[in-house]
Scaffold this motif. Structure first.
Motif, PDB file in Angstrom:
ATOM      1  N   LEU A   1      -7.674 -12.182  11.679  1.00 33.85           N
ATOM      2  CA  LEU A   1      -9.089 -11.896  11.832  1.00 33.85           C
ATOM      3  C   LEU A   1      -9.757 -11.706  10.478  1.00 33.85           C
ATOM      4  O   LEU A   1     -10.854 -12.224  10.237  1.00 33.85           O
ATOM      5  CB  LEU A   1      -9.275 -10.640  12.701  1.00 33.85           C
ATOM      6  N   ASN A   2      -9.108 -10.984   9.588  1.00 38.46           N
ATOM      7  CA  ASN A   2      -9.676 -10.794   8.255  1.00 38.46           C
ATOM      8  C   ASN A   2      -9.838 -12.120   7.522  1.00 38.46           C
ATOM      9  O   ASN A   2     -10.827 -12.340   6.820  1.00 38.46           O
ATOM     10  CB  ASN A   2      -8.787  -9.855   7.435  1.00 38.46           C
TER      11      ASN A   2
ATOM     12  N   GLU B   1     -21.799  -6.332  -0.826  1.00 40.52           N
ATOM     13  CA  GLU B   1     -20.595  -6.958  -0.278  1.00 40.52           C
ATOM     14  C   GLU B   1     -19.374  -6.372  -0.953  1.00 40.52           C
ATOM     15  O   GLU B   1     -18.972  -6.774  -2.047  1.00 40.52           O
ATOM     16  CB  GLU B   1     -20.680  -8.473  -0.422  1.00 40.52           C
ATOM     17  N   THR B   2     -18.801  -5.397  -0.280  1.00 44.57           N
ATOM     18  CA  THR B   2     -17.642  -4.673  -0.788  1.00 44.57           C
ATOM     19  C   THR B   2     -16.803  -4.206   0.377  1.00 44.57           C
ATOM     20  O   THR B   2     -17.321  -3.973   1.468  1.00 44.57           O
ATOM     21  CB  THR B   2     -18.080  -3.455  -1.632  1.00 44.57           C
ATOM     22  N   GLY B   3     -15.524  -4.059   0.145  1.00 44.45           N
ATOM     23  CA  GLY B   3     -14.622  -3.535   1.163  1.00 44.45           C
ATOM     24  C   GLY B   3     -14.419  -2.045   1.073  1.00 44.45           C
ATOM     25  O   GLY B   3     -13.540  -1.493   1.738  1.00 44.45           O
TER      26      GLY B   3
ATOM     27  N   SER C   1     -14.190   3.267  -4.117  1.00 43.00           N
ATOM     28  CA  SER C   1     -13.000   2.644  -4.697  1.00 43.00           C
ATOM     29  C   SER C   1     -13.085   1.136  -4.524  1.00 43.00           C
ATOM     30  O   SER C   1     -13.680   0.637  -3.564  1.00 43.00           O
ATOM     31  CB  SER C   1     -11.744   3.177  -3.990  1.00 43.00           C
ATOM     32  N   THR C   2     -12.488   0.421  -5.458  1.00 43.77           N
ATOM     33  CA  THR C   2     -12.388  -1.040  -5.339  1.00 43.77           C
ATOM     34  C   THR C   2     -10.993  -1.480  -4.911  1.00 43.77           C
ATOM     35  O   THR C   2     -10.710  -2.676  -4.871  1.00 43.77           O
ATOM     36  CB  THR C   2     -12.751  -1.716  -6.677  1.00 43.77           C
ATOM     37  N   ALA C   3     -10.132  -0.535  -4.576  1.00 44.03           N
ATOM     38  CA  ALA C   3      -8.777  -0.883  -4.126  1.00 44.03           C
ATOM     39  C   ALA C   3      -8.862  -1.754  -2.874  1.00 44.03           C
ATOM     40  O   ALA C   3      -9.668  -1.510  -1.976  1.00 44.03           O
ATOM     41  CB  ALA C   3      -7.985   0.388  -3.837  1.00 44.03           C
TER      42      ALA C   3
ATOM     43  N   TRP D   1      -6.593  -1.416   3.796  1.00 44.14           N
ATOM     44  CA  TRP D   1      -6.665  -2.879   3.778  1.00 44.14           C
ATOM     45  C   TRP D   1      -5.313  -3.521   4.072  1.00 44.14           C
ATOM     46  O   TRP D   1      -5.251  -4.667   4.536  1.00 44.14           O
ATOM     47  CB  TRP D   1      -7.233  -3.365   2.446  1.00 44.14           C
ATOM     48  N   GLN D   2      -4.240  -2.812   3.828  1.00 42.95           N
ATOM     49  CA  GLN D   2      -2.916  -3.319   4.213  1.00 42.95           C
ATOM     50  C   GLN D   2      -2.730  -3.242   5.727  1.00 42.95           C
ATOM     51  O   GLN D   2      -2.252  -4.178   6.370  1.00 42.95           O
ATOM     52  CB  GLN D   2      -1.836  -2.493   3.517  1.00 42.95           C
TER      53      GLN D   2
END
Length: 527
Positions: A312-313, A334-336, A348-350, A489-490
């Protein structure tokens, strides 16, 4: 977009959906707007009826904003998301960080005239421990909450908890009269018990149409004038604040432009139109929403398989999904990240490399490996109470249809959607929501506490939460935040689409407004 959702009904945190509703920088304020004017009624358009004024049982967006006017906490957040004393006069922490002693402000009364006592605080916080998702997560670290005397509250911990003060400023920690909490069912108390210490009290409620607050004549304000947000001095200049339920966006915009409503928080696609109208003031609000797609991990869901979540991602065209809400690009980042850049301790940008991946062919392969092939049906649950949710659902449907996957979208009003998600844990596959991105502890953040909604709890995340709570410095805590976001995100407990800035649109007659969502103390109407 509207303010975040943090809901105990979902078994997640606050904002939210919601429910702690923080954020926002001060606007021109009283100094720029001239001397305050006392009197008058402020008309505020809201998208839904609050359904409950019990912040533990139903800390949704509108409930939270109304609750901020009615109730107060031991601590409140200022305009920079920093916790400040509100009902607390001062407090001490023991050298081992296990005992907190809070001295309450004197002269504070509830709307019915009863004085605030330590017993009210103890009863309210004990209910938070059992009935609110954040309180449930904090509770294992609490040995006892006691009232050694009427003006003192003591919290004894089993182990140090770095974010405790921030959590006491969060949703669900509002202080109610102890007598009104006895025997309250999980569904919450009725409007007759919606009694707090805030600057406004409940006057009337025509459910589904409007709710009116009136000035609390016995309100005891703090003296600070410069904290902003939900903290510091509160002056009830307005006689009343009337919240009108306006679910139709056309009616909302027309009402703003004709002066029918004095304040609203419209959807993003109305931003440019309103900003170009000289009859309306438009002001951006720091903080905002984390926009998410939530896969269901529970047995019975097609996304219980991690390969389906990975697919899906890879399949989602996130820029297209973000564009579907319309409005200015100034409102969308647009960021996670699960926290707003304004929320510096948690931004965080992790995991950014996972957020930016897109490979529809690889997605098709992974879906097939997970047993989702042509002819399979993916079930999406969404709501028509927030138009952007439905738009995202349709675009997800389009993406899946391109690879032969059928999608069934069930659309409900917001309350029914929440019930649908919780009553049948395996009966849905995806849902679309947004969360408050200005929350100030992991236990408040739905992206990290969704386990009771979508079955995404894990020992690894529990360990990271414990590591954060054991932190002793901002630097140490921030390092754990990076690990948490990377793990999110994992695992893909949520798939973040973007961060959205929020904005308010209001009449030029509204003065003293601090651009802090629906906080209207210190505000007045120019004659």
């Amino acid at each position: 977009m509207r303010r975040t959702l943090t809901s105990a009904v979902l078994g997640v945190v606050t904002a939210a959906l919601l429910s702690s509703c923080m954020g926002g920088a001060a606007g021109g304020g009283a100094a720029a707007d001239g001397p305050p004017v006392r009197g008058g009624n402020l008309n505020v358009a809201v998208p839904t009826d609050p359904q409950s004024l019990d912040m533990v049982a139903n800390p949704g967006q509108v409930t939270a904003h109304l609750g901020n006017m009615l109730y107060e906490k031991l601590f409140e957040v200022d305009r920079t998301f920093t916790a400040r004393p509100m009902l607390v006069q001062d407090y001490t922490t023991s050298p081992d960080r296990l005992t907190y002693e809070f001295k309450l402000r004197q002269g504070v009364t509830f709307h019915d005239g009863a004085p605030l006592t330590a017993n009210d605080v103890v009863a309210s916080l004990q209910r938070w421990q059992t009935g609110h998702r954040t309180g449930q997560l904090v509770s294992p670290d609490i040995e006892a909450i006691t009232a050694p005397d009427p003006a003192t509250v003591t919290i004894r911990l089993k182990r140090p908890r770095y974010p405790l003060i921030n959590e006491l400023a969060g949703a669900g920690t509002e202080i109610y009269e102890a007598k009104n909490l006895a025997g309250v069912p999980p569904t919450g108390f009725g409007q007759d018990k919606a009694i707090g210490t805030g600057p406004y009290k409940l006057k009337s409620w025509d459910i589904g149409r409007e709710l009116v607050l009136e000035r609390h004549p016995g309100y005891a304000s703090r003296s600070e004038e410069d904290w902003g947000g939900q903290a510091g001095a509160k002056h009830a200049y307005l006689d009343t604040v009337t919240y009108k339920v306006v679910s139709d966006q056309d009616a909302l915009i027309n009402g703003l432009q004709t002066g029918q409503w004095d304040h609203a928080m419209p959807t993003n696609d109305q931003y440019e139109t309103l900003r170009a109208n000289p009859a309306v003031v438009v002001h951006n609000l720091p903080g905002g929403n984390e926009n998410v797609v939530i896969p269901n991990f529970n047995p019975g869901s097609r996304f219980a398989d991690p390969r389906a979540r990975q697919a899906l991602n890879l399949l989602l065209d996130k820029p297209a999904l973000n564009a579907a809400t319309g409005g200015s690009k100034d409102l969308t980042l647009e960021t996670g990240a699960f926290a707003s850049p304004d929320n510096q301790a948690f931004y965080s940008t992790a995991g950014d490399e996972v957020y930016r991946q897109r490979d529809p062919e690889k997605a098709r392969q992974l879906l097939a490996e997970a047993g989702i092939t042509a002819g399979a049906t993916v079930r999406i649950v969404t709501t028509n109470s927030y138009p952007e949710f439905g738009k995202w659902a349709v675009l997800i449907q389009d993406e899946l249809s391109k690879i032969g996957i059928t999608t069934k979208i069930d659309t409900f009003d917001f309350a029914t959607m929440l019930g649908t998600l919780t009553k049948d844990p395996g009966g849905w596959d995806l849902t679309t929501l947004f969360f408050d991105s200005a929350l100030t502890s992991p236990a408040q953040m739905p992206a990290l506490t969704l386990g009771t909604l979508n079955g995404s709890s894990s020992p690894e995340l529990d360990a990271l939460m414990a590591e954060y709570n054991a932190s002793t410095s901002p630097e140490q805590a921030k390092a754990v935040v990076d690990k948490m976001q990377a793990f999110t995100w994992q695992q893909l407990s949520v798939i973040t689409l973007s961060q959205s800035k929020l904005y308010a649109a209001y009449s030029p007659k509204l003065k003293g407004y601090g651009d802090f969502y629906r906080v209207f103390w210190n505000s007045w109407l120019a004659s």
